[in-house]
Design a protein around this motif. Structure first.
Motif, PDB file in Angstrom:
ATOM      1  N   LEU A 214       0.871  -1.169   0.000  1.00 13.87           N
ATOM      2  CA  LEU A 214       0.000   0.000   0.000  1.00 13.87           C
ATOM      3  C   LEU A 214       0.909   1.221   0.000  1.00 13.87           C
ATOM      4  CD1 LEU A 214      -2.837   1.344   0.310  1.00 13.87           C
ATOM      5  CD2 LEU A 214      -2.444   1.224   2.785  1.00 13.87           C
ATOM      6  N   ALA A 215       0.669   2.133  -0.925  1.00 13.01           N
ATOM      7  CA  ALA A 215       1.473   3.352  -1.017  1.00 13.01           C
ATOM      8  C   ALA A 215       0.625   4.440  -1.660  1.00 13.01           C
ATOM      9  CB  ALA A 215       2.731   3.108  -1.847  1.00 13.01           C
ATOM     10  N   GLY A 216       1.008   5.693  -1.436  1.00 13.12           N
ATOM     11  CA  GLY A 216       0.298   6.779  -2.094  1.00 13.12           C
ATOM     12  C   GLY A 216       0.479   8.107  -1.405  1.00 13.12           C
ATOM     13  N   THR A 217      -0.181   9.118  -1.965  1.00 14.27           N
ATOM     14  CA  THR A 217      -0.136  10.468  -1.407  1.00 14.27           C
ATOM     15  C   THR A 217      -1.483  10.817  -0.806  1.00 14.27           C
ATOM     16  OG1 THR A 217      -0.683  11.384  -3.582  1.00 14.27           O
ATOM     17  CG2 THR A 217       1.655  11.304  -2.981  1.00 14.27           C
ATOM     18  N   LEU A 218      -1.422  11.629   0.259  1.00 12.31           N
ATOM     19  CA  LEU A 218      -2.626  12.102   0.936  1.00 12.31           C
ATOM     20  C   LEU A 218      -2.643  13.619   0.867  1.00 12.31           C
ATOM     21  CD1 LEU A 218      -2.394   9.908   4.179  1.00 12.31           C
ATOM     22  CD2 LEU A 218      -3.545   9.355   2.025  1.00 12.31           C
ATOM     23  N   SER A 219      -3.752  14.174   0.431  1.00 14.96           N
ATOM     24  CA  SER A 219      -3.906  15.631   0.389  1.00 14.96           C
ATOM     25  C   SER A 219      -5.308  15.976   0.862  1.00 14.96           C
ATOM     26  CB  SER A 219      -3.682  16.165  -1.034  1.00 14.96           C
ATOM     27  OG  SER A 219      -4.802  15.924  -1.847  1.00 14.96           O
ATOM     28  N   PRO A 220      -5.536  17.234   1.245  1.00 14.86           N
ATOM     29  CA  PRO A 220      -6.880  17.627   1.659  1.00 14.86           C
ATOM     30  C   PRO A 220      -7.918  17.435   0.553  1.00 14.86           C
ATOM     31  CG  PRO A 220      -5.293  19.276   2.342  1.00 14.86           C
ATOM     32  CD  PRO A 220      -4.564  18.307   1.444  1.00 14.86           C
ATOM     33  N   ASP A 221      -7.468  17.424  -0.700  1.00 17.88           N
ATOM     34  CA  ASP A 221      -8.370  17.247  -1.838  1.00 17.88           C
ATOM     35  C   ASP A 221      -8.625  15.783  -2.167  1.00 17.88           C
ATOM     36  OD1 ASP A 221      -8.265  20.038  -2.103  1.00 17.88           O
ATOM     37  OD2 ASP A 221      -6.573  19.917  -3.475  1.00 17.88           O
ATOM     38  N   GLY A 222      -8.023  14.883  -1.426  1.00 14.12           N
ATOM     39  CA  GLY A 222      -8.214  13.466  -1.679  1.00 14.12           C
ATOM     40  C   GLY A 222      -6.908  12.730  -1.792  1.00 14.12           C
ATOM     41  N   SER A 223      -7.008  11.427  -1.736  1.00 15.06           N
ATOM     42  CA  SER A 223      -5.817  10.589  -1.760  1.00 15.06           C
ATOM     43  C   SER A 223      -5.618   9.971  -3.139  1.00 15.06           C
ATOM     44  CB  SER A 223      -5.940   9.487  -0.706  1.00 15.06           C
ATOM     45  OG  SER A 223      -7.093   8.714  -0.944  1.00 15.06           O
ATOM     46  N   HIS A 224      -4.402   9.508  -3.356  1.00 14.39           N
ATOM     47  CA  HIS A 224      -4.063   8.720  -4.549  1.00 14.39           C
ATOM     48  C   HIS A 224      -3.312   7.510  -4.024  1.00 14.39           C
ATOM     49  CE1 HIS A 224      -1.859   8.548  -8.703  1.00 14.39           C
ATOM     50  NE2 HIS A 224      -2.624   7.495  -8.489  1.00 14.39           N
ATOM     51  N   LEU A 225      -4.020   6.400  -3.930  1.00 13.67           N
ATOM     52  CA  LEU A 225      -3.487   5.205  -3.285  1.00 13.67           C
ATOM     53  C   LEU A 225      -3.425   4.036  -4.256  1.00 13.67           C
ATOM     54  CD1 LEU A 225      -5.660   5.414  -0.059  1.00 13.67           C
ATOM     55  CD2 LEU A 225      -3.238   6.014  -0.249  1.00 13.67           C
ATOM     56  N   HIS A 226      -2.326   3.317  -4.217  1.00 10.29           N
ATOM     57  CA  HIS A 226      -2.183   2.079  -4.967  1.00 10.29           C
ATOM     58  C   HIS A 226      -2.006   0.947  -3.973  1.00 10.29           C
ATOM     59  CE1 HIS A 226      -0.684   3.829  -9.054  1.00 10.29           C
ATOM     60  NE2 HIS A 226      -1.694   4.516  -8.559  1.00 10.29           N
ATOM     61  N   LEU A 227      -2.586  -0.221  -4.291  1.00 12.77           N
ATOM     62  CA  LEU A 227      -2.378  -1.373  -3.436  1.00 12.77           C
ATOM     63  C   LEU A 227      -2.307  -2.634  -4.272  1.00 12.77           C
ATOM     64  CD1 LEU A 227      -5.365  -2.702  -1.392  1.00 12.77           C
ATOM     65  CD2 LEU A 227      -5.740  -1.268  -3.345  1.00 12.77           C
ATOM     66  N   SER A 228      -1.677  -3.625  -3.694  1.00 16.57           N
ATOM     67  CA  SER A 228      -1.722  -4.968  -4.266  1.00 16.57           C
ATOM     68  C   SER A 228      -2.212  -5.900  -3.166  1.00 16.57           C
ATOM     69  CB  SER A 228      -0.356  -5.405  -4.808  1.00 16.57           C
ATOM     70  OG  SER A 228       0.608  -5.468  -3.788  1.00 16.57           O
ATOM     71  N   VAL A 229      -3.043  -6.843  -3.587  1.00 15.20           N
ATOM     72  CA  VAL A 229      -3.627  -7.804  -2.654  1.00 15.20           C
ATOM     73  C   VAL A 229      -3.506  -9.200  -3.239  1.00 15.20           C
ATOM     74  CG1 VAL A 229      -5.278  -6.160  -1.655  1.00 15.20           C
ATOM     75  CG2 VAL A 229      -5.957  -7.534  -3.630  1.00 15.20           C
ATOM     76  N   SER A 230      -3.516 -10.199  -2.357  1.00 20.86           N
ATOM     77  CA  SER A 230      -3.553 -11.588  -2.818  1.00 20.86           C
ATOM     78  C   SER A 230      -4.777 -12.267  -2.223  1.00 20.86           C
ATOM     79  CB  SER A 230      -2.275 -12.338  -2.426  1.00 20.86           C
ATOM     80  OG  SER A 230      -2.183 -12.477  -1.031  1.00 20.86           O
ATOM     81  N   ASP A 231      -5.333 -13.201  -2.995  1.00 21.35           N
ATOM     82  CA  ASP A 231      -6.498 -13.939  -2.519  1.00 21.35           C
ATOM     83  C   ASP A 231      -6.053 -15.262  -1.880  1.00 21.35           C
ATOM     84  OD1 ASP A 231      -5.994 -15.718  -4.631  1.00 21.35           O
ATOM     85  OD2 ASP A 231      -7.669 -14.997  -5.843  1.00 21.35           O
ATOM     86  N   ALA A 232      -7.017 -16.088  -1.504  1.00 17.40           N
ATOM     87  CA  ALA A 232      -6.717 -17.346  -0.810  1.00 17.40           C
ATOM     88  C   ALA A 232      -5.920 -18.324  -1.666  1.00 17.40           C
ATOM     89  CB  ALA A 232      -8.021 -18.000  -0.340  1.00 17.40           C
ATOM     90  N   ALA A 233      -5.953 -18.153  -2.992  1.00 20.52           N
ATOM     91  CA  ALA A 233      -5.184 -19.021  -3.886  1.00 20.52           C
ATOM     92  C   ALA A 233      -3.826 -18.418  -4.239  1.00 20.52           C
ATOM     93  CB  ALA A 233      -5.979 -19.289  -5.163  1.00 20.52           C
ATOM     94  N   GLY A 234      -3.522 -17.236  -3.680  1.00 14.83           N
ATOM     95  CA  GLY A 234      -2.246 -16.597  -3.944  1.00 14.83           C
ATOM     96  C   GLY A 234      -2.222 -15.735  -5.192  1.00 14.83           C
ATOM     97  N   ARG A 235      -3.364 -15.583  -5.856  1.00 17.72           N
ATOM     98  CA  ARG A 235      -3.423 -14.703  -7.029  1.00 17.72           C
ATOM     99  C   ARG A 235      -3.318 -13.259  -6.572  1.00 17.72           C
ATOM    100  NH1 ARG A 235      -7.525 -18.660  -8.376  1.00 17.72           N
ATOM    101  NH2 ARG A 235      -8.880 -17.391  -7.081  1.00 17.72           N
ATOM    102  N   VAL A 236      -2.519 -12.476  -7.289  1.00 19.20           N
ATOM    103  CA  VAL A 236      -2.255 -11.093  -6.914  1.00 19.20           C
ATOM    104  C   VAL A 236      -2.940 -10.153  -7.904  1.00 19.20           C
ATOM    105  CG1 VAL A 236      -0.457  -9.339  -6.591  1.00 19.20           C
ATOM    106  CG2 VAL A 236      -0.067 -11.696  -5.834  1.00 19.20           C
TER     107      VAL A 236
END
Length: 137
Positions: free
Chosen positions: A65-87
């Motif tokens: 999880l990474a990104g910028t936070l500003s009073p006008d809103g955030s810009h966030l990127h994330l990566s997740v994996s499911d129970a089978a390990g798919r990302v």
């Protein structure tokens, strides 16, 4: 630079919680997410080039999880994996609900002010970083 260590609780919306960080007294107008791990029970992710978010259901692990936070809103990127390990990864959309925990390190930049302003070249509201004058510190 100051730092905040956050632990989000089950049921918290990841994006809403991070958008609220700069509304906390004394935080200021610029921050970025350095690191984030934890688990979600479903997520909204907007993939590269897509106009709308895709909903991913089920138990997910937050890998990054990474990104910028500003009073006008955030810009966030994330990566997740499911129970089978798919990302899957992309822009974090509303609806990323914490399952057990989310542990997040935020760096606060008191000398800076971030805003999001329309960029005619991209068609999106893009980050505009401005250094605060010494009079406003």
């Amino acid at each position: 630079m100051d730092t905040l260590v956050l632990r989000l609780q089950p049921g918290d919306d990841l994006r809403a919680a991070l958008d609220a960080v700069l509304k906390t007294d004394g935080i200021g107008g610029a921050a970025f997410v350095v690191s984030g791990i934890g688990s979600l029970r479903g997520a909204g992710i907007r993939f590269a080039g897509a106009e709308t978010a895709t909903r991913i259901e089920g138990d997910l692990e937050i890998l990054t999880l990474a990104g910028t936070l500003s009073p006008d809103g955030s810009h966030l990127h994330l990566s997740v994996s499911d129970a089978a390990g798919r990302v899957s990864g992309g822009h974090a959309a509303p609806g990323c609900v914490v399952r057990t925990t989310a542990e997040i390190l935020v760096a606060v930049l008191p000398e800076w002010r971030f805003s999001r302003e329309p960029d005619p070249q991209t068609g999106y509201a893009e980050l505009v970083p401005r250094r605060r004058s010494s009079q406003t510190l």
